[in-house]
Design an enzyme around this catalytic site. Structure first.
Site, PDB file in Angstrom:
ATOM      1  N   ASP A 142       0.858  -1.113   0.005  1.00 63.11           N
ATOM      2  CA  ASP A 142       0.013  -0.090  -0.175  1.00 63.11           C
ATOM      3  C   ASP A 142       0.961   1.268  -0.057  1.00 63.11           C
ATOM      4  OD1 ASP A 142      -2.366   1.921   0.832  1.00 63.11           O
ATOM      5  OD2 ASP A 142      -3.253  -0.212   1.165  1.00 63.11           O
ATOM      6  N   HIS A 215      -3.853   6.238   3.419  1.00 66.21           N
ATOM      7  CA  HIS A 215      -4.414   4.908   3.017  1.00 66.21           C
ATOM      8  C   HIS A 215      -3.795   3.687   3.429  1.00 66.21           C
ATOM      9  CE1 HIS A 215      -5.755   1.812  -0.155  1.00 66.21           C
ATOM     10  NE2 HIS A 215      -6.657   2.548  -0.566  1.00 66.21           N
ATOM     11  N   SER A 551     -11.356  -0.697  -1.007  1.00 63.96           N
ATOM     12  CA  SER A 551      -9.901  -0.755  -0.305  1.00 63.96           C
ATOM     13  C   SER A 551     -10.106  -1.071   1.227  1.00 63.96           C
ATOM     14  CB  SER A 551      -9.336   0.900  -0.349  1.00 63.96           C
ATOM     15  OG  SER A 551      -8.468   0.860  -1.669  1.00 63.96           O
TER      16      SER A 551
END
Length: 778
Positions: A142, A215, A551
């Site tokens: 990520d 994220h 996600s």
């Protein structure tokens, strides 16, 4: 193992810088390729594969061509930036199997453990049986991690598992001491990114595993965050935050940068994660669907699966349209997104008294109670109507929107960025209206001014009110009523509007997505230096943030897979996926089939796959559909892949003659069944599936089948009873599907679904059965 992760960090930084400098002067004709070589073909004169690869490149040109990464675990080869002529020459070398063009991937961007039935106080169940996943390692590929967050503390954790071979690679603002017994590994891969874009801007991102986006921190804490109390975002969703596997160990592999996530870096992360000793790999990025032999994610994931590592990936946020699902390889567990039973209502009150439901997690001062504000639609207020309707940067006329609530259409720029545009122009609030394609699904955002999101239909209603009121004696007015956090919402779960849908564009015989998991308005850890809205001007800080996307759904399944692997160490990645799929549910908390958020209608298997994950049932599924690497080879052979294509994906020289015994690609031992019939004037069509189930339940058990055929179809299962004598025993059955021609216009199709369910009175093992009828164009 890739050079970029096996050398000290100071050399890693220099290596990334060297590639960046070299690429700055490179011709635009040069492109990055991932080069696969025959694994056992290195001449003995070369001490290492790296020397051999460099020699191969130097033979092509007098100019030095640096390697970006080398790969040794899930893939054999290297990546480099090549001119068209270099690529052509390299392709002709006898030891080179394939050149794979690099893709740029994008990110697919709390109450959920409780909603899933995982409670820390339970005396039995998946958390207890797996010791909360304490010896399992989840690798998160990520944007990196913010290690100081409490979600990553190592209180009361035992020593790092002895199998672990990974490192905590130091870098900018990330000393090696950033890792602990929870976050046991951290690495970064910038070679592919900088080879294409030049040296990164270190004023906006760190050359280290440290997360400057948010994220990666968010997804890592969803998968395996510790229990943290109190947790909230700007006062919303107050309570305990926890990941799916609170004691599992984490390893962060940073591959995503400001310009995206590059395949050569992603493959290096896969290669390293497997070599390091990860049990699960979680990947919440994706891109265009291409054949598996051109897909670096599919190739890396196969190598991981072949090594016994479970790979989960997000389905993508291209919904609600069909054929939008990504990460569709059958050895990857593909995860769509659903809602949980919590939302954040922020309703619009219009001057005519009408209340329009909305959603927001705006945390600043609200609008004064009882006061109504002038209401305008940005698209009708002068200037470029299209740009202003979307509230794009610089599109709003301050004299027209100052001290007003502004209606903005969704699209092009980020939802939170629209609020910033309104705020800069002097607006006091924003109503963000979905477009037709967004439908009725609402996403809550941490806006920088009082703002709320409304559905497409009610957005139309608000615009009509503005038009009508502007022509009357009572100009249009409105206010926004923020109502905080609401729980025990019905219906839930609902398939999120943005969640990518099937059918599978690469292999319609494999139903994708596999399952859905919570992915809408999910609370999880968040870094410093990044405002909760994600826009640069937002200087607010919060330890947790609320985000939406597949996600967020993917790491839920990654954490659950770690728990299942801890409870059943002998289970393969396919067995774990089977347990999650065959125990999934399709009924919401009202007792009715889950709805599709985009339309409000009943959802289908193309939306949710096998259904919504049910962790407690997955721990004891009764039967599993297991799949070996050789089964996947047969699948690829029966998908008309060449021997070379199969070898590119699997690193195995396939004998596709044996695959004929498997029949057709739909006979892969998958927990779902999908048949596609081309009508070609035939009145009757038929096919069959062979499936094998392994008993993981009670030693002596008898399973009886119940068939719910798709509408208008005939389905038979032989035998209709499976009698097991021991755990681990395998039994097979045959499914015959007969269909009759249906009326379709040329080029169109219709889909019907049903199910096949095996039960021994204690376990229920359910497989969706999908039949698609297609009418050819000619």
């Amino acid at each position: 193992m890739s050079l970029s992760i096996s050398i000290p960090s100071i050399f890693l930084s220099f290596f990334c810088f060297f590639l960046a400098s070299a690429s700055a002067s490179a011709s635009s004709d040069f492109k990055t390729f991932i080069v696969q070589v025959q694994p056992d073909s290195k001449p003995s004169v070369f001490p290492t594969h790296r020397h051999w690869y460099e020699s191969s490149l130097s033979s092509l040109t007098s100019e030095p061509t640096p390697l970006i990464h080398t790969y040794n675990t899930v893939f054999h080869g290297f990546s480099a930036k090549l001119s068209p002529s270099q690529a052509q020459k390299l392709q002709s070398l006898p030891h080179v199997l394939a050149l794979i063009p690099e893709q740029v991937r994008r990110l697919h961007t709390t109450r959920s453990p409780q909603f899933l039935g995982l409670r820390s106080t339970d005396t039995a169940g998946l958390l207890k049986e797996s010791d909360f996943g304490s010896d399992l390692v989840i690798g998160v590929i990520d944007t990196g991690v913010w290690p100081e967050r409490q979600s990553f503390n190592d209180r009361d954790l035992g020593p790092i598992p002895s199998k672990w071979k990974g490192q905590c690679v130091a870098g900018e603002r990330f000393p090696a001491s950033s890792c602990n017994r929870k976050l046991i590994g951290a690495r970064y891969f910038c070679g592919g990114y900088e080879s294409t874009n030049g040296k990164m801007n270190q004023t906006t991102e760190f050359r280290s595993p440290r997360d400057t986006d948010g994220h990666g921190t968010h997804t890592a804490s969803i998968a395996a965050g510790r229990y943290v109390y109190p947790a909230s975002t700007l006062g919303y969703a107050k309570g305990v935050a926890a990941g799916m596997a609170p004691k599992a160990r984490l390893a962060a592999y940073k591959v995503c940068w400001n310009a995206g996530c590059y395949d050569s870096d992603i493959l290096a992360a896969f290669d390293t994660a497997v070599a390091d000793g990860c049990d699960v790999v979680s990947l919440s990025v994706g891109g265009v669907v291409v054949p598996y032999y051109l897909d670096a994610i599919a190739i890396g994931a196969f190598g991981a699966s072949d090594a016994g590592v479970f790979v989960s990936a997000s389905a993508g946020n291209g919904g609600p349209g069909g054929l939008t699902v990504t990460n569709v390889a059958p050895w990857v567990t593909t995860v769509g997104a659903g809602t949980i039973d919590r939302d954040f209502p922020a309703d619009v009150k219009l001057g005519n008294g009408r209340i329009i439901p909305g959603m927001s997690v705006y945390g600043g001062p609200g609008l004064p109670p009882g006061r109504m504000y002038p209401l305008v639609y940005a698209g009708s207020e002068g200037g470029d109507g299209y740009s202003s309707s979307l509230c794009l940067e610089g599109s709003l006329d301050q004299s027209l929107v100052k001290n007003k609530i502004v209606v903005c259409d969704r699209g092009i720029n980020s939802r939170a960025a629209k609020g910033e545009v309104v705020k800069k122009a002097g607006g006091v609030g924003m109503i963000l209206a979905n477009g037709v394609f967004d439908g009725e699904g609402l996403v809550a955002d941490c806006h920088v001014l009082p703002a709320t999101a409304v559905a497409a239909s009610t957005g139309d209603e608000i615009r009509k009110y503005i038009t009508a009121a502007s022509k009357s004696q009572s100009p249009p007015t409105a206010t926004i009523l923020f109502k905080g956090t609401r729980v025990r919402v019905k219906p839930a779960p609902v398939v999120a509007s943005f969640s990518a849908r099937g059918p599978n564009p690469e292999a319609p015989e494999i139903l994708k997505p596999d399952v859905i998991a919570p992915g809408l308005n999910i609370l999880a850890a968040w870094p410093d230096k990044v405002g909760p809205s994600g826009i640069p001007s937002d200087k607010r800080t919060t330890e947790f943030n609320i985000l939406s996307g597949t996600s967020m759904a993917c790491p839920h399944v990654s954490g659950l897979a770690a728990l299942l692997k801890a409870a059943h160490p002998q289970w393969s990645p396919a067995a774990i996926r089977s347990a999650l799929m065959t125990t999934a549910y399709t009924v919401d908390n009202r007792g009715e089939t889950m709805l599709d958020e985009s339309s409000g209608n009943t959802s289908t298997v193309m939306d949710f796959g096998a259904g919504h994950v049910h962790p407690q049932k997955a721990m004891d599924p009764g039967l599993v559909y297991d799949i070996s690497s050789s089964d996947y080879v047969d699948f690829l052979c029966n998908s008309n892949y060449t021997i070379k294509n199969v070898q590119v994906v699997t690193r195995k020289v396939a004998n596709c003659n044996g695959a004929k015994r498997a029949g057709h690609s739909g006979n892969l031992n998958y927990p779902s069944l999908s048949a596609v019939f081309q009508q070609y004037g035939k009145r009757k069509m038929s096919t069959h599936f062979i499936r094998t189930v392994t008993n993981v339940g009670d030693p002596k058990s008898v399973y009886q089948v119940t068939v719910r055929p798709p509408g208008g179809m005939s389905v038979t299962v032989q035998p209709d009873k499976l009698a097991f004598r021991r755990v681990g025993q395998k039994l097979s059955f045959l499914v015959r599907v007969q269909a009759r021609e249906v009326k379709l216009s040329p080029g169109s199709s219709s889909m019907q679904s049903g199910s096949i369910m095996w039960s021994d009175g204690k376990h229920t093992v359910t497989s969706p059965l999908v039949v698609t009828m297609q009418q050819p164009l000619v």
